[in-house]
Motif scaffolding. Structure first.
Motif, PDB file in Angstrom:
ATOM      1  N   ARG A 186      -0.156  12.789   4.133  1.00 47.62           N
ATOM      2  CA  ARG A 186       0.425  11.504   3.743  1.00 47.62           C
ATOM      3  C   ARG A 186       0.456  10.614   4.970  1.00 47.62           C
ATOM      4  O   ARG A 186       0.769  11.065   6.065  1.00 47.62           O
ATOM      5  CB  ARG A 186       1.838  11.657   3.195  1.00 47.62           C
ATOM      6  N   TYR A 231       2.445   7.369   6.206  1.00 46.93           N
ATOM      7  CA  TYR A 231       3.617   6.546   5.913  1.00 46.93           C
ATOM      8  C   TYR A 231       3.597   5.300   6.780  1.00 46.93           C
ATOM      9  O   TYR A 231       3.519   5.395   8.000  1.00 46.93           O
ATOM     10  CB  TYR A 231       4.915   7.315   6.198  1.00 46.93           C
ATOM     11  N   PHE A 233      10.526   4.129   6.114  1.00 46.10           N
ATOM     12  CA  PHE A 233       9.204   4.133   5.507  1.00 46.10           C
ATOM     13  C   PHE A 233       9.120   3.036   4.450  1.00 46.10           C
ATOM     14  O   PHE A 233       9.979   2.934   3.580  1.00 46.10           O
ATOM     15  CB  PHE A 233       8.897   5.480   4.851  1.00 46.10           C
ATOM     16  N   ALA A 250       3.720   4.804   1.246  1.00 44.56           N
ATOM     17  CA  ALA A 250       3.029   6.042   1.597  1.00 44.56           C
ATOM     18  C   ALA A 250       1.703   6.122   0.858  1.00 44.56           C
ATOM     19  O   ALA A 250       1.572   5.607  -0.257  1.00 44.56           O
ATOM     20  CB  ALA A 250       3.884   7.252   1.252  1.00 44.56           C
TER      21      ALA A 250
END
Length: 73
Positions: free
Chosen positions: A6, A8, A16, A19
């Protein structure tokens, strides 16, 4: 074997903002893929619960120094 990663996008406050899930065969491939998101800000790359790297925003990077040109006389 492909692994799950992932990327972010990190906001200025450290939270965050978004994502992107993706697969890559290695950490280096994942970092190369995630680098495209640095134009939007700082990016943290994770593989499951392991932080792989933090990529700085393109906007916060200083410009690349120019290399001196050699001239022949």
């Amino acid at each position: 074997m492909m692994q799950q990663y992932r990327a972010y996008l990190v906001g200025e406050n450290g939270v965050f903002r978004s994502a992107e899930a993706f697969e890559a065969p290695s950490d280096s491939s994942a970092l190369a893929f995630a680098k495209q998101f640095t134009r939007l800000g700082k990016v943290e790359v994770w593989q499951l619960g392991r932080k792989v790297a933090v990529l700085e925003s393109e906007q916060s990077r200083p410009p690349e120094p120019s290399r001196p040109t050699l001239t022949r006389q």
